[in-house]
Structure formats: structure tokens, C-alpha cells
Write a protein that holds these residues in place. Sequence first.
Motif, short mmCIF file in Angstrom:
data_model
loop_
_atom_site.label_atom_id
_atom_site.label_comp_id
_atom_site.label_asym_id
_atom_site.label_seq_id
_atom_site.Cartn_x
_atom_site.Cartn_y
_atom_site.Cartn_z
N ASP A 563 0.53 -1.11 -0.02
CA ASP A 563 -0.21 -0.29 -0.25
C ASP A 563 0.88 1.21 0.07
OD1 ASP A 563 -2.28 -1.49 0.26
OD2 ASP A 563 -2.32 -1.17 2.46
N GLU A 564 0.40 2.65 -0.53
CA GLU A 564 0.80 3.45 -0.48
C GLU A 564 0.03 4.70 -0.34
OE1 GLU A 564 4.58 5.82 -3.29
OE2 GLU A 564 2.64 5.49 -4.56
N THR A 565 -0.28 5.17 1.03
CA THR A 565 -1.01 6.84 1.02
C THR A 565 -0.52 7.60 0.73
OG1 THR A 565 -2.42 5.28 2.94
CG2 THR A 565 -1.87 7.73 3.36
N LEU A 566 -0.68 8.82 0.26
CA LEU A 566 -0.32 9.92 -0.08
C LEU A 566 -0.88 11.02 -0.36
CD1 LEU A 566 0.66 8.34 -3.46
CD2 LEU A 566 2.20 9.93 -2.62
N THR A 567 -0.75 12.05 0.93
CA THR A 567 -1.37 13.11 1.28
C THR A 567 -0.86 14.93 1.16
OG1 THR A 567 -0.33 13.23 3.26
CG2 THR A 567 -2.14 11.58 3.45
N GLY A 568 -1.77 15.61 0.27
CA GLY A 568 -1.09 16.81 0.45
C GLY A 568 -2.51 18.08 -0.14
N ARG A 584 -5.22 6.64 -1.63
CA ARG A 584 -4.80 5.25 -1.08
C ARG A 584 -4.62 4.63 -2.41
NH1 ARG A 584 -5.74 6.13 4.50
NH2 ARG A 584 -6.48 8.07 5.01
N LEU A 585 -3.65 3.75 -2.28
CA LEU A 585 -3.09 3.45 -3.50
C LEU A 585 -2.20 1.67 -3.25
CD1 LEU A 585 -0.79 5.76 -5.63
CD2 LEU A 585 -4.11 5.88 -5.67
N THR A 586 -2.45 0.90 -4.14
CA THR A 586 -2.45 -0.19 -3.77
C THR A 586 -1.47 -0.65 -5.23
OG1 THR A 586 -3.93 -1.42 -2.09
CG2 THR A 586 -2.39 -2.65 -3.30
N LEU A 587 0.11 -0.93 -4.57
CA LEU A 587 0.93 -1.48 -6.22
C LEU A 587 0.99 -2.40 -6.24
CD1 LEU A 587 1.48 1.93 -5.27
CD2 LEU A 587 3.16 1.88 -6.44
N SER A 588 1.18 -2.99 -6.89
CA SER A 588 1.27 -4.73 -6.91
C SER A 588 1.56 -4.68 -8.66
CB SER A 588 -0.34 -5.41 -7.38
OG SER A 588 -1.28 -4.89 -8.46
N VAL A 589 2.34 -6.24 -8.53
CA VAL A 589 3.74 -6.84 -9.54
C VAL A 589 2.60 -8.06 -9.38
CG1 VAL A 589 5.49 -7.48 -10.62
CG2 VAL A 589 5.05 -5.66 -8.98
N ALA A 590 2.30 -8.35 -10.65
CA ALA A 590 1.49 -9.39 -11.14
C ALA A 590 2.43 -11.04 -11.69
CB ALA A 590 1.32 -9.71 -12.48
N SER A 591 3.61 -10.47 -11.89
CA SER A 591 4.99 -10.93 -12.25
C SER A 591 6.38 -10.65 -11.94
CB SER A 591 4.78 -12.22 -13.31
OG SER A 591 4.87 -11.47 -14.61
N ALA A 695 2.58 13.67 -0.32
CA ALA A 695 3.76 13.57 -0.37
C ALA A 695 3.00 12.02 0.92
CB ALA A 695 4.24 13.99 0.95
N VAL A 696 4.09 10.68 0.92
CA VAL A 696 4.20 10.10 1.54
C VAL A 696 3.93 10.48 3.23
CG1 VAL A 696 4.17 7.46 2.55
CG2 VAL A 696 4.62 8.25 0.32
N PRO A 697 2.83 10.26 4.06
CA PRO A 697 3.70 10.92 5.48
C PRO A 697 4.29 9.36 6.58
CG PRO A 697 1.14 10.70 5.51
CD PRO A 697 1.78 9.48 3.87
N MET A 698 5.13 9.75 6.76
CA MET A 698 6.79 8.89 6.90
C MET A 698 6.74 8.09 8.03
SD MET A 698 9.07 10.49 5.46
CE MET A 698 10.43 9.56 6.16
N HIS A 699 5.48 8.19 8.79
CA HIS A 699 4.49 7.45 10.34
C HIS A 699 3.98 6.06 9.07
CE1 HIS A 699 0.66 9.61 9.13
NE2 HIS A 699 0.82 8.70 10.05
N THR A 700 4.09 6.48 7.25
CA THR A 700 3.56 5.57 7.03
C THR A 700 4.17 4.91 6.22
OG1 THR A 700 2.74 6.79 4.63
CG2 THR A 700 0.80 6.20 7.13
N TYR A 701 5.23 4.98 6.06
CA TYR A 701 6.02 4.46 4.79
C TYR A 701 6.25 2.87 5.21
CZ TYR A 701 9.83 3.49 1.55
OH TYR A 701 10.60 3.85 0.12
N LEU A 702 7.21 2.83 6.64
CA LEU A 702 7.28 1.44 7.28
C LEU A 702 6.25 0.40 6.57
CD1 LEU A 702 9.99 -0.25 7.96
CD2 LEU A 702 9.51 0.10 10.34
N PRO A 703 5.26 0.41 7.99
CA PRO A 703 4.37 -0.45 7.99
C PRO A 703 3.19 -0.63 6.46
CG PRO A 703 3.56 2.06 8.64
CD PRO A 703 5.53 2.08 8.72
N ASP A 704 3.93 0.50 5.81
CA ASP A 704 2.88 -0.04 4.45
C ASP A 704 4.04 0.12 3.21
OD1 ASP A 704 0.38 0.69 5.43
OD2 ASP A 704 0.78 3.23 4.32
N GLN A 705 5.14 0.10 3.13
CA GLN A 705 5.72 -0.51 2.03
C GLN A 705 6.90 -1.21 1.89
OE1 GLN A 705 6.67 3.13 -0.74
NE2 GLN A 705 4.97 4.48 0.09
#
Length: 763
Positions: A563-568, A584-591, A695-705
Amino acid sequence: MTGPDEGTTVRNPAVDRRMRGEALERGAAGLDVAALLARTGAAPVGESRRGARSMGVDAAGGSGAGETGPAAPPRDADALAAAVTAVANRFTETPLDADTDFFDAGGTSLAAVEFVAALARELDVHLDLDTVFFDARPRRLAQRWLADHPESAPRQPEAEPDTDDLAQLFADLAEVDRLPLVAAPERVAPRRILLTGATGFLGSHLLLDLLRHSQAHVVCLVRADDDHAAARRLEDAVRRFALPWSREVLRRVTPLAGDLREPRLGLSDDRWKALAAELDSIVNAGAAVDFLRGYPSLRRTNVLGPLTLAELACTDRPKPVHHISSLAVFNGTDAATLGEDDPTAHVAALPIGYDRSKWAAEAVLRRAGEHGLVVTILRPGGIGSHPETGAHNPRDLNAGITAALMRFRTAPGFRYLNAAPVDWVSRVAAEIVGTPGAWGHTYHLTGAPTSLDQVVAETTLGGMGIRVQHWEQWCDDVVRAIREEPVPELESLAQVLQSPVARRQLAAMVTAPPASAARTEAFVAANGLPAPATPGPAARSRMLAAMAGLGPQPGDEPYLRFDETLTGTVGPIGESADTPCDLRLTLSVASSAQVFTARTLDVTGELTCAQVHDEPLTVEGTATVRPHDGIPLRHESRHPIMHYQLTLRDSSGGVWWLEGYKFAAARRRFVRQLGTQVIEIGRAGEPASYTGEVAVPMHTYLPDQIDGIRIDPRLPERQQRLAKLLWLSWFGGQLGKGLLEPILRVGVDLLDLRRAARKEHRR
């Protein structure tokens, strides 16, 4: 020369027909005839009158004893042969007569199922599919049915005796004795080459390599009505495999309408003599590749064809013959390795008709060599896809295994794959043809054998874990998967895997020892040729792109996502950006191949921004890592780290677009650059209306990405941990490059300024 279709007396009257070809549908894992017919759109047929052991097909309704029922079959052999021929002609590409094999006229495996059903439905003639695959000449089918039903036929004149395929094979070999004795050909680089099979996968590539790496003119034998039609068919084939075709190519190519299956290639006496006089080399890449057909059905193309080419080589001035064979001649051997000069398998041990036909072709040409011909045998194993274009042969078992591996993430437990990509096989073959000192030997065009451990390691490191299964279980599961979720591109693989006959071929392949190629390796090194490219994830991805529909499908569990959360804030173009905007995004890779080849991630999620719409908008699109290889955009000094291209939709169907970049610049805090995105938003088809920064809030970077990375749960736990580690290493490395690029650019600029200052000082 000939009489290629003359009957041969049975050496073993008790020969078991089941050994000649198995039914497509026998066994719990396979489809029955009704299911196959349903897939092709034909009327379903009932259960055979012969019982479960046979493959006989009845008319719709089961016994054929409906109110009207099929017409009674003709009782005369010639009349029945004519009736069978008439039905067969509805399922072939070209017209056939009573003595032409159904498959030689363009019939396919599925067409054979329909053909058998039509015979049952219309003539009350119930044939086994193994009988059709073994020898599909209408006259022979009629004779076999009458022989099995003596009560339906009056006493007939002595019919052509039934033929054991081994007896037929050795009778074919005896035809070589009619070749004349000839002197050895002149050992000079060829100037005019006859190439057969140029419309096939390997043949098309070989044609282009012969043109690129020699000065020879190439005459291409093409099955067609006339030379103009031959030229069209040749061009279509070359283009189909993503190869170049131009007037320059055609200037050095002569398409010749003919037929490898026919005596004297189907040419007139004058054209045959003229061809024999003008040629100085013959390259045979033509073959019928079908693991379901019996030897009698394949012999005209695969055995009598090379025999006719040997006859052509002996006519007028002697000419060298270069024959594309196959490692299939070793199937069934218990040797520890497959050497270029090692004995091939005993012909009786070869599991299927195709293997026997390739063995017989080599035997024919070896005997021709005893008459003075110079014969070169070139044995590929599996021929893989082109590493650049993805062009492939859908009927190649190795290509099928690769496609199934990529689509279903499973592989059979083989020992070694003796395979090489088509561009390398073609390049080496063309070099051998053009090097007189290399003629007269046997070469294995296989590259280094690939072990199962290597494939598992490669796919794991490539980010795609696979399950390894016993090959029989793998066959059943792959066929079931193709049937449950139809994949047209894998239909030919399904046909092979559900046939017990073809499974014997697969069994021989998965238990095959490694092939050795000492002579080929020495030749490649001596002539400065490249080693075969290793088919990594990128090459496999290109093959899947060429095989539309084989990649990951909608609804499949992604290989990796986070997941990736961006606010601004955003605002109208030219005005202050003061309206809150959240993504509020979800980034994924099929393969993994999706990342390694295009560096793209799939994006889904939701955007909330009152300036754009009063309700949340759904988001879908892609994000590219280091777009344009990190080169700054026009009129921009910053280096792009990521590029987002998103489509926004509301519940009533309204559509917007969003484009965003994450940039790297030497003057900004590095960590913040990883999460800050400059965005523009506009209505579909219109210029941007809003711009801003999120921007990605710094407190979400570690738990999300990092901690929140989720891997395909179907993978074993160990592979999940490895996949996460590989992703973080790759993604971190890409971002690291993006962050270093502006620093390096500043450093280069400083060096340039210092150099300019020194020059100014010297003045």
C-alpha cells in the motif's frame, strides 16, 4: 526411385494396434470425444458401440439407432473408400483423394475428432481415433473397417495387407539401395541452396541467417499451387515469426512451388533436371511434427522426403545434404549422456511414430552416405523462443512447458532440458552449411543442458516461485487447468498431454540424460560464434507477450503488492494549491517479468479531493520505476524516480486522468524525495485543470511499503521471504540510482566549471 506407397507384407500378424497410436481421450484426465466436439462447435456424439476400450464414435444420441439413423455403409471397398474420402474432404485444408493421408491434406487433431464423429453419424462407420492417427488414408480406413466387419462386406478381392510400422520403416530404408554411386561434391561455399521447411519456425530463421551470413541465393521449396502462391505463403510465414521481409530479401530468394512428400518434389521432369543442375547444396528443415500420428502417417514427409532430396543430390553434379534431425532419435535409450557420435536408440524402443520417422530419416541419409553423398546431421533438442522478439513454436514441447510454467507456475520433474533458443540454433546451422570443412559430421545444436535445479533457482531469483510435480500429475493438472480456464494458445499442448501416445514422448523427454555437444562447441569457438542466450525472465516475458493470453489474468493473485498513502493539496492551474487531496493506493506486480522488463507496477485505489469531485474516485493505472532511465524531462533539471499514469472514475461514469512524478534533485532531502509526488489532474481528453503536490506521511512508510509487503500466498514460505528480499533489493537499488543521478550530475557540472575556470585563467 520409388513406389513409396506400395504395401509391405506384415512381419508380425499379431501386431497390436494399440501400439500404433493411443486415443486422445482415454483416461480419466483426458477429454472424451463429446467434450472435444463441444469445444470445436460440432454436434456431440454418444458413447462408442465398441465399449470403453475403443475410441469409436457414434452418432448423436449414443447408439445411432434413432428414428432415422445413419445410412448403411457401402459394402464395396472402393465405394466405401469414396464415401470416407468425401467426408474427409470437409475437414482438410486441401482436397484429398482416397490414397492421400488426412493429415497431409491439412487435417488437424481436432479435425480428426470431428471426422471420426461424422463417419459414425453419416455412414455408420465407427473408427478408433488411434486407427486414424496411425494411417489416415481413406482407402486404408475403409479396408480396416471392412476387415473388422466381415458380415458387412461381400467377399472382396485380395486387399492391401495391414502393415506393421516397423516393417514399413525397413521397407522404406531399402529404397535407398536404388540410389546411384556418386563422387564426393566439391568442397566450396555454396552459391545456390535448396531449403525445405522455410515456412516453419526454425526454417524461417534459417532462411534469414543463410542470407545474412553467406552470399548464396536460396531456393525455398514451399507447398503451394504455383510460385506466386509460394511467395505469398513464404512472406506470411517470415512475417509471422517477426522476421524482416523486403525486396532485398526477395531478390536473393526464389520461392518454388512443390511438395516434399511427392516423388521428385512434385516437380515436372524438366524443372527437376534444371534444379539438380543449378543447385550446389541442399538443406532440409522440412518435417511433419506431430506426436499423435503414427509412422505410416508421417513417413511421406519425414522419411520419403529426405530420400527424395538424397536422390536430387545424386542427380547431375553431387551436392552436400544438410538435414535437420532431432534428439528424439535417442528417446528410450538408457545412455548416461547423449553424444554426437553415440549410437541412437533401438528403433523398436522409440516410443512414438514421430521419433521413429526421425530415426528412419537419419538411417536413410546414412545409407545415402554409403553411396558417396556427403551428409551432415544437425540435431536440435527443444527449440526455444527468440530472446528478442518472443517468436516461438507453439507445438514445441519445451515451449509448451515454458508457457505452462509461466501461466500456471508449475513444472514437471524433469532431469534436464536439452534446448536452445531459435536464433542460436539457426545461426550455428547456417554457419555449418557455409563451412565446407564442417560437412559430413553430426552436430548437437542444444547448448548447455539445463537441470531442474537451475530452472527452479532461476525462476525463484526472478521472483516467480514454481511447484515441481511428477510429470504424470503435471500433465493431468495442466490439462485440467486449460479446460477449466480455456487458453487457446495452449490448446495444442493440451491435446498432446491428454494423449497416452504423446505422454510416452514426454516421459522420454523428462527422463532424458544431458546431451553433449563437443564437436558443436569446438565449431562455435573456432568460428567466433556466440554462446546461446540464457532464457531469463525477460526473454520468457517476451514469449508470453507473443502468446497473447498466457500472461497473468485478471483476478489472479498478484505476485507482490503493498500500500501507499499520499496526502497533500491541489488547486486550479495558476492558482494556489489549498484543497486537501488524499490518495490511498495499492501497488502490485503480477509477475517478476513485469518489473524486470518494463519496470512497471499496477496501481489501484481511491482518490479523495473535493476540488475535483465531491465523492471519492476509483483509481487504476500504472507506475513506472525510473522512467526514461532516469533522464531528466524536457525543460526539467530534476531526475524522475517514478512516473504515475492513472485513470480516475466516478460512480456515474465520469473519467479524469492523473499524471504524477517523483523527482530527485541534489538540493532536496533524499528521504522526502522518495515519497513526494508532483501531480496534475484533468478531465479525460482535456488539458490539466489542477496541479499540486502530495507526499507519503513518514509514519506510514515503514508499515505500508516494507513491513506491509504481501507476497502470493500460494508460494512456499521460504520463497515468500526470498521474494520480499529480492523485491526490496531491486526496488531499493532502482531508487538508489535515481537519487545518485542528480548528485553525479552536480559533480560533473562542477568538474566542467572547474575545467572552464582553468582555461580562463590560462588566458
